[in-house]
Design an enzyme around this catalytic site. Structure first.
Site, PDB file in Angstrom:
ATOM      1  N   ILE A 267     -13.390   3.378  14.387  1.00  0.00           N
ATOM      2  CA  ILE A 267     -14.690   3.768  15.382  1.00  0.00           C
ATOM      3  C   ILE A 267     -15.442   2.626  15.442  1.00  0.00           C
ATOM      4  O   ILE A 267     -16.048   1.921  16.398  1.00  0.00           O
ATOM      5  CB  ILE A 267     -15.279   5.040  14.889  1.00  0.00           C
ATOM      6  CG1 ILE A 267     -14.387   6.022  14.942  1.00  0.00           C
ATOM      7  CG2 ILE A 267     -16.570   5.043  15.429  1.00  0.00           C
ATOM      8  CD1 ILE A 267     -14.799   7.395  14.182  1.00  0.00           C
ATOM      9  N   GLY A 268     -15.532   1.883  14.285  1.00  0.00           N
ATOM     10  CA  GLY A 268     -16.588   0.750  13.973  1.00  0.00           C
ATOM     11  C   GLY A 268     -16.396  -0.515  14.842  1.00  0.00           C
ATOM     12  O   GLY A 268     -17.126  -0.965  15.333  1.00  0.00           O
ATOM     13  N   GLU A 269     -14.961  -0.541  14.938  1.00  0.00           N
ATOM     14  CA  GLU A 269     -14.712  -1.880  15.598  1.00  0.00           C
ATOM     15  C   GLU A 269     -14.541  -1.536  17.122  1.00  0.00           C
ATOM     16  O   GLU A 269     -14.758  -2.643  17.789  1.00  0.00           O
ATOM     17  CB  GLU A 269     -13.420  -2.354  15.177  1.00  0.00           C
ATOM     18  CG  GLU A 269     -13.450  -2.739  13.665  1.00  0.00           C
ATOM     19  CD  GLU A 269     -12.154  -2.930  12.894  1.00  0.00           C
ATOM     20  OE1 GLU A 269     -10.894  -3.219  13.848  1.00  0.00           O
ATOM     21  OE2 GLU A 269     -11.891  -2.901  12.020  1.00  0.00           O
TER      22      GLU A 269
ATOM     23  N   ARG B 272     -13.286  15.546   7.227  1.00  0.00           N
ATOM     24  CA  ARG B 272     -13.936  15.898   5.865  1.00  0.00           C
ATOM     25  C   ARG B 272     -15.478  16.332   6.151  1.00  0.00           C
ATOM     26  O   ARG B 272     -16.057  15.357   7.159  1.00  0.00           O
ATOM     27  CB  ARG B 272     -13.798  14.802   4.997  1.00  0.00           C
ATOM     28  CG  ARG B 272     -12.547  14.471   4.531  1.00  0.00           C
ATOM     29  CD  ARG B 272     -12.510  13.445   3.359  1.00  0.00           C
ATOM     30  NE  ARG B 272     -11.175  12.838   3.087  1.00  0.00           N
ATOM     31  CZ  ARG B 272     -10.922  11.370   3.008  1.00  0.00           C
ATOM     32  NH1 ARG B 272     -11.960  10.519   3.338  1.00  0.00           N
ATOM     33  NH2 ARG B 272      -9.698  10.958   2.969  1.00  0.00           N
TER      34      ARG B 272
ATOM     35  N   ASN C 166       0.783  -1.117  -0.115  1.00  0.00           N
ATOM     36  CA  ASN C 166      -0.139   0.055  -0.068  1.00  0.00           C
ATOM     37  C   ASN C 166       0.887   1.158  -0.148  1.00  0.00           C
ATOM     38  O   ASN C 166       1.447   1.547   1.046  1.00  0.00           O
ATOM     39  CB  ASN C 166      -0.815  -0.199   1.214  1.00  0.00           C
ATOM     40  CG  ASN C 166      -1.535   1.063   1.307  1.00  0.00           C
ATOM     41  OD1 ASN C 166      -1.894   1.883   0.351  1.00  0.00           O
ATOM     42  ND2 ASN C 166      -2.743   1.147   2.303  1.00  0.00           N
TER      43      ASN C 166
ATOM     44  N   HIS D 102     -17.861   1.371   7.049  1.00  0.00           N
ATOM     45  CA  HIS D 102     -16.427   1.463   7.396  1.00  0.00           C
ATOM     46  C   HIS D 102     -16.264   2.908   8.134  1.00  0.00           C
ATOM     47  O   HIS D 102     -16.146   3.992   7.437  1.00  0.00           O
ATOM     48  CB  HIS D 102     -15.630   1.502   6.172  1.00  0.00           C
ATOM     49  CG  HIS D 102     -14.220   1.687   6.363  1.00  0.00           C
ATOM     50  ND1 HIS D 102     -13.218   0.502   6.082  1.00  0.00           N
ATOM     51  CD2 HIS D 102     -13.390   2.695   6.728  1.00  0.00           C
ATOM     52  CE1 HIS D 102     -12.232   0.801   6.213  1.00  0.00           C
ATOM     53  NE2 HIS D 102     -12.204   2.289   6.674  1.00  0.00           N
TER      54      HIS D 102
ATOM     55  N   HIS E 107     -13.030   2.489  -0.421  1.00  0.00           N
ATOM     56  CA  HIS E 107     -12.999   1.664   0.560  1.00  0.00           C
ATOM     57  C   HIS E 107     -13.497   0.460  -0.008  1.00  0.00           C
ATOM     58  O   HIS E 107     -14.421  -0.251   0.759  1.00  0.00           O
ATOM     59  CB  HIS E 107     -13.777   2.136   1.956  1.00  0.00           C
ATOM     60  CG  HIS E 107     -13.286   3.253   2.732  1.00  0.00           C
ATOM     61  ND1 HIS E 107     -14.068   4.136   3.260  1.00  0.00           N
ATOM     62  CD2 HIS E 107     -12.095   3.640   2.933  1.00  0.00           C
ATOM     63  CE1 HIS E 107     -13.424   5.053   4.121  1.00  0.00           C
ATOM     64  NE2 HIS E 107     -12.133   4.554   3.710  1.00  0.00           N
TER      65      HIS E 107
ATOM     66  N   GLU F   8      -8.057  -5.057   4.774  1.00  0.00           N
ATOM     67  CA  GLU F   8      -7.738  -4.686   3.392  1.00  0.00           C
ATOM     68  C   GLU F   8      -6.770  -5.356   2.783  1.00  0.00           C
ATOM     69  O   GLU F   8      -7.090  -5.888   1.400  1.00  0.00           O
ATOM     70  CB  GLU F   8      -7.784  -3.394   3.190  1.00  0.00           C
ATOM     71  CG  GLU F   8      -9.091  -2.514   3.403  1.00  0.00           C
ATOM     72  CD  GLU F   8      -9.029  -1.220   3.702  1.00  0.00           C
ATOM     73  OE1 GLU F   8      -8.629  -0.785   4.855  1.00  0.00           O
ATOM     74  OE2 GLU F   8      -9.095  -0.180   2.984  1.00  0.00           O
TER      75      GLU F   8
ATOM     76  N   ARG G 184     -12.234   8.931  19.838  1.00  0.00           N
ATOM     77  CA  ARG G 184     -11.753   8.342  21.340  1.00  0.00           C
ATOM     78  C   ARG G 184     -11.707   9.833  22.172  1.00  0.00           C
ATOM     79  O   ARG G 184     -12.505   9.788  23.308  1.00  0.00           O
ATOM     80  CB  ARG G 184     -10.561   7.664  21.636  1.00  0.00           C
ATOM     81  CG  ARG G 184     -10.357   6.270  21.266  1.00  0.00           C
ATOM     82  CD  ARG G 184      -9.340   5.813  21.153  1.00  0.00           C
ATOM     83  NE  ARG G 184      -8.184   6.469  19.774  1.00  0.00           N
ATOM     84  CZ  ARG G 184      -7.362   5.827  19.400  1.00  0.00           C
ATOM     85  NH1 ARG G 184      -6.837   4.536  19.848  1.00  0.00           N
ATOM     86  NH2 ARG G 184      -6.614   6.239  18.468  1.00  0.00           N
TER      87      ARG G 184
ATOM     88  N   ASN H 207     -10.966   7.172   9.946  1.00  0.00           N
ATOM     89  CA  ASN H 207     -10.694   8.486  10.144  1.00  0.00           C
ATOM     90  C   ASN H 207     -11.528   9.075   8.761  1.00  0.00           C
ATOM     91  O   ASN H 207     -12.370   9.867   8.741  1.00  0.00           O
ATOM     92  CB  ASN H 207      -9.272   8.868   9.703  1.00  0.00           C
ATOM     93  CG  ASN H 207      -8.747   9.675  10.778  1.00  0.00           C
ATOM     94  OD1 ASN H 207      -9.489  10.715  11.491  1.00  0.00           O
ATOM     95  ND2 ASN H 207      -7.439   9.589  11.346  1.00  0.00           N
TER      96      ASN H 207
ATOM     97  N   ARG I 120      -2.514  -2.185  -3.767  1.00  0.00           N
ATOM     98  CA  ARG I 120      -3.661  -1.126  -3.651  1.00  0.00           C
ATOM     99  C   ARG I 120      -3.482  -0.083  -4.730  1.00  0.00           C
ATOM    100  O   ARG I 120      -2.337   0.790  -4.266  1.00  0.00           O
ATOM    101  CB  ARG I 120      -3.618  -0.647  -2.212  1.00  0.00           C
ATOM    102  CG  ARG I 120      -4.852   0.042  -2.078  1.00  0.00           C
ATOM    103  CD  ARG I 120      -4.858   0.874  -0.728  1.00  0.00           C
ATOM    104  NE  ARG I 120      -5.922   1.663  -0.456  1.00  0.00           N
ATOM    105  CZ  ARG I 120      -6.098   2.859   0.153  1.00  0.00           C
ATOM    106  NH1 ARG I 120      -4.885   3.102   0.713  1.00  0.00           N
ATOM    107  NH2 ARG I 120      -7.148   3.534   0.241  1.00  0.00           N
TER     108      ARG I 120
HETATM  109  P1  ADP Z   1      -7.789   5.463   9.184  1.00  0.00           P
HETATM  110  O1  ADP Z   1      -8.894   5.905   8.393  1.00  0.00           O
HETATM  111  O2  ADP Z   1      -6.723   6.410   9.469  1.00  0.00           O
HETATM  112  O3  ADP Z   1      -7.322   4.100   8.841  1.00  0.00           O
HETATM  113  P2  ADP Z   1      -8.824   4.164  11.793  1.00  0.00           P
HETATM  114  O4  ADP Z   1      -9.572   3.049  11.186  1.00  0.00           O
HETATM  115  O5  ADP Z   1      -7.555   3.695  12.333  1.00  0.00           O
HETATM  116  O6  ADP Z   1      -8.649   5.302  10.660  1.00  0.00           O
HETATM  117  O7  ADP Z   1      -9.806   4.893  12.868  1.00  0.00           O
HETATM  118  C1  ADP Z   1      -9.565   5.911  13.507  1.00  0.00           C
HETATM  119  C2  ADP Z   1     -10.616   6.310  14.300  1.00  0.00           C
HETATM  120  O8  ADP Z   1     -10.965   5.270  15.155  1.00  0.00           O
HETATM  121  C3  ADP Z   1     -10.293   7.562  15.227  1.00  0.00           C
HETATM  122  O9  ADP Z   1     -11.262   8.457  15.173  1.00  0.00           O
HETATM  123  C4  ADP Z   1     -10.065   6.788  16.616  1.00  0.00           C
HETATM  124  O10 ADP Z   1     -10.685   7.785  17.656  1.00  0.00           O
HETATM  125  C5  ADP Z   1     -11.150   5.730  16.448  1.00  0.00           C
HETATM  126  N1  ADP Z   1     -10.762   4.439  17.661  1.00  0.00           N
HETATM  127  C6  ADP Z   1     -11.404   4.291  18.661  1.00  0.00           C
HETATM  128  N2  ADP Z   1     -11.016   3.380  19.090  1.00  0.00           N
HETATM  129  C7  ADP Z   1      -9.762   2.917  18.636  1.00  0.00           C
HETATM  130  C8  ADP Z   1      -8.698   2.025  18.857  1.00  0.00           C
HETATM  131  N3  ADP Z   1      -8.814   1.066  19.775  1.00  0.00           N
HETATM  132  N4  ADP Z   1      -7.778   1.979  17.974  1.00  0.00           N
HETATM  133  C9  ADP Z   1      -7.768   2.914  16.836  1.00  0.00           C
HETATM  134  N5  ADP Z   1      -8.705   3.754  16.489  1.00  0.00           N
HETATM  135  C10 ADP Z   1      -9.737   3.746  17.516  1.00  0.00           C
END
Ligand code: ADP
Length: 352
Positions: free
Chosen positions: A304-306, A214, A7, A181, A153, A336, A258, A184, A64
């Site tokens: 955030i989703g996870e 965004r 990537n 998804h 995505h 991914e 967070r 960020n 990618r």
């Molecule tokens: P990117 O799009 O940069 O890959 P991520 O998937 O890492 O982003 O997600 C980042 C977002 O997920 C941030 O808003 C962060 O606060 C939130 N978040 C919440 N809990 C966690 C965690 N345990 N680890 C990573 N990100 C987290």
């Protein structure tokens, strides 16, 4: 077969190595600060040379690539024609495709005998029907400039949709799935029988959900209104919409969910940013349930989703109270890179 997934971004290269079909993850790493002042890694070629020193010989490389426009609907084996076409796609993805291409060209030089495959973020969304991807703009812009919804995505949405079918123990061809998804960057996709039929990001990743920095959907007239009122030029307004909006723009505090969650009880605009974020997602899930004419599962993935059950709970509160059969809500970590390895491997096995 040892498959290296690359990537390649503008200033970093992330890599992961897998063994397939054993589905085994071997190692991963990242080279950062490429081309930056004072960095020992001056370009993608030097970055990849460093990576290749750390890993055993590979059989296949999966890259990618962010934007495949309407040209690439499937993974492809990279040859001179493919390189030329990816280069043409740089016009509509100037921030991403040049860096992806730099990674491809460096691998080609360093490992000339190894087959390389390109996997496009936009490809999964190429099944979206025309009435969902055409904007209400003069049609000639679609024909002459390629202006339409593309969506991004794609590899992540595809991966978690397939994982959801596996968890539900049903063929994906029988399922209506909504994949969220939420990292960020955030996007949401309606997946019918395994195919993307709509997605929230558009011609660029700016459309749709409210994201870390965004803005997502806004009244398009606001762009010129703000430019006029604030005497902004094109570059500045693009920066505002991409980097100074979303969670950070509303809260004035952070783009990190967070931090916002921790502060929401005492910080009024942190609370507001979260509510705007949640409301927009809920609205899209409702809309996608309507276009899918039902929903078997909602999947949450990415940072955030996870990891943020409070956000998931707020999104789902009352969401399906009107439905007799409630969809399953699943949390599935995205991967991914593994999906890229899987798709590259599948292509080499003749598409199965
Ligand atoms: P990117 O799009 O940069 O890959 P991520 O998937 O890492 O982003 O997600 C980042 C977002 O997920 C941030 O808003 C962060 O606060 C939130 N978040 C919440 N809990 C966690 C965690 N345990 N680890 C990573 N990100 C987290």
């Amino acid at each position: 077969m040892k498959i290296l997934v690359i990537n390649s971004g503008s200033s970093s290269i992330k890599y992961k190595l897998f063994h397939l079909p054993r589905r085994k993850f071997v190692l991963k790493g990242i080279i950062e600060h490429i081309g930056e002042k004072g960095s020992s890694v001056q370009d993608h070629y030097s970055g990849l040379s460093l990576i290749l020193k750390k890993i055993p010989a590979v059989d296949l490389i999966g890259h990618r690539v962010v934007h495949g426009a309407q040209v690439f609907k499937e993974p492809v084996i990279i040859n001179e024609t493919v390189i030329r076409k990816i280069r043409q796609c740089c016009a509509i993805a100037p921030l991403h495709n040049p860096a992806n291409l730099a990674g491809i060209l460096a691998c080609k030089k360093l490992l000339p005998g190894v087959t390389q495959v390109a996997i496009f973020d936009t490809a999964f969304h190429q099944t979206i029907p025309d009435f969902a991807y055409i904007y209400g703009l003069p049609y000639k812009y679609y024909k002459s400039l390629g202006i339409r919804k593309y969506g991004f995505h794609g590899t992540s949405h595809q991966y978690v949709a397939h994982e959801a079918a596996r968890i539900l123990n049903k063929p994906i061809s029988q399922l209506k799935i909504i994949t969220c998804h939420l990292g960020n960057g955030c996007s949401i996709t309606a997946v019918n029988k395994g195919k993307s039929v709509d997605t929230s990001m558009g011609f660029t990743p700016l459309e749709g959900l409210v994201m870390g920095t965004r803005c997502g959907d806004i009244d398009p007239a606001l762009v010129t209104y703000i430019m006029r009122r604030k005497a902004m030029d094109i570059a500045k307004v693009e920066e505002v919409l991409n980097k100074e909006s979303g969670l950070i723009g509303i809260s004035g505090l952070s783009n990190d969910m967070r931090e916002l969650s921790t502060r929401a009880h005492s910080h009024e605009r942190a609370r507001l940013a979260i509510e705007v974020f949640v409301y927009r997602i809920k609205k899209y899930i409702g809309a996608y349930t309507a276009i899918l004419e039902g929903c078997d599962a909602v999947v949450f993935t990415a940072g955030i989703g996870e990891n943020q059950p409070d956000i998931r709970r707020n999104i789902c509160r009352g969401l399906f109270s009107h439905l007799k059969k409630k969809p399953r809500v699943l949390v599935i970590p995205t991967d991914e890179e593994f999906m890229i390895a899987l798709l590259a491997h599948r292509l080499m096995q003749g598409g199965k």
